[in-house]
Design a protein around this motif. Structure first.
Motif, PDB file in Angstrom:
ATOM      1  N   GLN A   8       9.848   3.776  -4.555  1.00 52.08           N
ATOM      2  CA  GLN A   8       8.788   2.847  -4.177  1.00 52.08           C
ATOM      3  C   GLN A   8       8.251   3.164  -2.791  1.00 52.08           C
ATOM      4  O   GLN A   8       7.033   3.194  -2.563  1.00 52.08           O
ATOM      5  N   ASN A   9       9.149   3.431  -1.844  1.00 51.75           N
ATOM      6  CA  ASN A   9       8.721   3.775  -0.493  1.00 51.75           C
ATOM      7  C   ASN A   9       8.000   5.113  -0.450  1.00 51.75           C
ATOM      8  O   ASN A   9       7.048   5.296   0.317  1.00 51.75           O
ATOM      9  N   ASP A  10       8.449   6.047  -1.290  1.00 51.83           N
ATOM     10  CA  ASP A  10       7.781   7.345  -1.317  1.00 51.83           C
ATOM     11  C   ASP A  10       6.340   7.210  -1.813  1.00 51.83           C
ATOM     12  O   ASP A  10       5.437   7.875  -1.299  1.00 51.83           O
ATOM     13  N   ARG A  11       6.127   6.327  -2.778  1.00 50.70           N
ATOM     14  CA  ARG A  11       4.759   6.079  -3.257  1.00 50.70           C
ATOM     15  C   ARG A  11       3.898   5.464  -2.151  1.00 50.70           C
ATOM     16  O   ARG A  11       2.711   5.790  -2.028  1.00 50.70           O
ATOM     17  N   LEU A  12       4.498   4.579  -1.349  1.00 45.96           N
ATOM     18  CA  LEU A  12       3.757   3.990  -0.234  1.00 45.96           C
ATOM     19  C   LEU A  12       3.347   5.059   0.773  1.00 45.96           C
ATOM     20  O   LEU A  12       2.238   5.031   1.312  1.00 45.96           O
ATOM     21  N   LEU A  13       4.230   6.020   1.006  1.00 48.50           N
ATOM     22  CA  LEU A  13       3.911   7.105   1.935  1.00 48.50           C
ATOM     23  C   LEU A  13       2.812   7.995   1.363  1.00 48.50           C
ATOM     24  O   LEU A  13       1.858   8.354   2.064  1.00 48.50           O
ATOM     25  N   SER A  66       0.506   7.276  -0.672  1.00 49.13           N
ATOM     26  CA  SER A  66      -0.787   6.587  -0.716  1.00 49.13           C
ATOM     27  C   SER A  66      -1.316   6.250   0.673  1.00 49.13           C
ATOM     28  O   SER A  66      -2.384   5.633   0.804  1.00 49.13           O
ATOM     29  N   GLY A  67      -0.586   6.645   1.706  1.00 47.94           N
ATOM     30  CA  GLY A  67      -1.056   6.437   3.070  1.00 47.94           C
ATOM     31  C   GLY A  67      -0.844   5.033   3.600  1.00 47.94           C
ATOM     32  O   GLY A  67      -1.399   4.668   4.633  1.00 47.94           O
ATOM     33  N   ARG A  68      -0.007   4.237   2.918  1.00 47.18           N
ATOM     34  CA  ARG A  68       0.214   2.850   3.351  1.00 47.18           C
ATOM     35  C   ARG A  68       1.141   2.761   4.551  1.00 47.18           C
ATOM     36  O   ARG A  68       1.078   1.800   5.320  1.00 47.18           O
ATOM     37  N   ILE A  69       2.040   3.740   4.695  1.00 47.48           N
ATOM     38  CA  ILE A  69       3.022   3.721   5.776  1.00 47.48           C
ATOM     39  C   ILE A  69       3.037   5.074   6.480  1.00 47.48           C
ATOM     40  O   ILE A  69       2.519   6.070   5.967  1.00 47.48           O
ATOM     41  N   ASP A  70       3.662   5.089   7.651  1.00 49.24           N
ATOM     42  CA  ASP A  70       3.789   6.340   8.402  1.00 49.24           C
ATOM     43  C   ASP A  70       5.058   7.098   8.033  1.00 49.24           C
ATOM     44  O   ASP A  70       5.088   8.328   8.111  1.00 49.24           O
TER      45      ASP A  70
END
Length: 339
Positions: free
Chosen positions: A260-265, A267-271
């Motif tokens: 889930q966190n990898d998908r956020l990364l 998609s540019g949602r997190i650094d």
């Protein structure tokens, strides 16, 4: 003479709570105390909106669990629940490795270089959670934070006609009966702007007031937002777009949270993202130290540039002595003998 309101040398670490600082939901100790099956409660909560929709009601999913807790109080399973009990249950909340000690270490990161101390840079910690405020206040981490935004309950609500009563009765058997404050995944962004503008430090500043960037207490570029997943995307976005850092954590024992966190990364949602492990030497602790230092370095550079650009050089005395170079030119040439 006009002056800025704040020195802007403060860094804010803004934390989600459930699944970020703790591996379970904070309500777990409450359910254990009353012998309530936690899985059943959350299953019911997740299905409330659909059941009410079939009956013609519109229910906000964000406050469904708060309403359901009140229903449990009225129906009997949580009879007698009050804010004191919620506070007491907070002491049973178990944190991820390295907490709450990491909060103190993070504050010390801003003292690790002489230039940081010179400019009086400091780190503050804030919790912005959809959980229950009294439970957070009763937990081991409360003494390490500078502010808490979370949901609140009202005990013994005021009755009709209370404005005409000179003395209001105080009931000894307090019990939560109404929702006093709701923090959901969208209104978390309001908390970010309250921290940004300094509303939490100066009640004369309204969060909706128009403020120049240089007058805000903690610029968003001085913020790091730490949370666990997609529900915090609105807050990630506000901080990231404002020049701050967005960092996600996951339970090392749960592959789905890592993905889930990898998908956020992607998609540019997190650094960046890392395990919810805050012990010295962990990748998460090192990343946070690195980026607190980077923010400190920028604050130092900005403040020293401001001094250089605004402070003119003082006048100097003129040199009235004869020009030595001119005198040297007029002196007779002397021969040099080498032996």
């Amino acid at each position: 003479m006009a002056t800025t309101l704040f020195t802007q040398n403060t860094i804010a670490c803004i934390w989600d709570f459930d699944k970020t600082l703790i591996p379970e939901y904070m309500q777990a100790p409450l359910f254990r105390r009353y012998g309530i099956d936690e899985g059943t409660f959350w299953e019911e909560t997740n299905k409330l909106a659909e059941h009410y929709r079939r009956r013609g009601y519109h229910l906000s999913p964000e406050i469904a669990y708060l309403n359901h807790l009140l229903t449990y109080v009225l129906a009997g399973p949580l009879a007698g629940l009050n804010n004191k009990i919620l506070f007491e249950c907070g002491s049973d909340i178990k944190f991820y490795p390295g907490l709450p000690e990491f909060f103190g270490r993070a504050k010390a990161f801003a003292l690790e270089k002489p230039e940081y101390v010179k400019h009086e840079i400091s780190v503050e910690h804030y919790i912005v959670s959809t959980g229950i405020a009294p439970m957070i206040r009763g937990s081991a981490i409360a003494q390490h934070v500078d502010g808490i935004w979370a949901c609140e309950f009202v005990e013994n609500p005021l009755q009709p006609g209370f404005l005409q009563q000179k003395e209001l009765s105080l009931e000894a058997s307090a019990e939560i009966a109404q929702i006093g404050m709701v923090i959901d995944n969208t209104t978390k962004t309001r908390a970010i702007f309250e921290i940004n503008k300094g509303t939490n430090r100066n009640s004369a500043i309204d969060v909706n007031s128009k403020m120049a960037a240089e007058d805000r207490r903690i610029p968003i570029q001085n913020m790091i937002y730490i949370a666990d997943g997609p529900s915090d995307v609105p807050s990630f976005s506000v901080v990231k777009k404002g020049g701050g850092r967005a960092y996600a954590v996951y339970n090392p024992d749960k592959l789905a949270e890592f993905e889930q966190n990898d998908r956020l990364l992607q998609s540019g949602r997190i650094d960046a993202y890392g395990p919810a492990d805050y012990q010295p030497g962990s990748s998460t602790a090192q990343w946070l130290r690195l980026h607190i230092h980077q923010i400190c370095d920028r604050i130092v550079a900005d403040r020293e540039l401001a001094v250089a650009s605004k402070a003119s050089k003082p006048p100097r005395h003129l040199n009235t002595a004869p020009d030595e170079s001119a005198a040297a030119k007029k002196a007779p040439k002397q021969e040099t003998f080498l032996e």
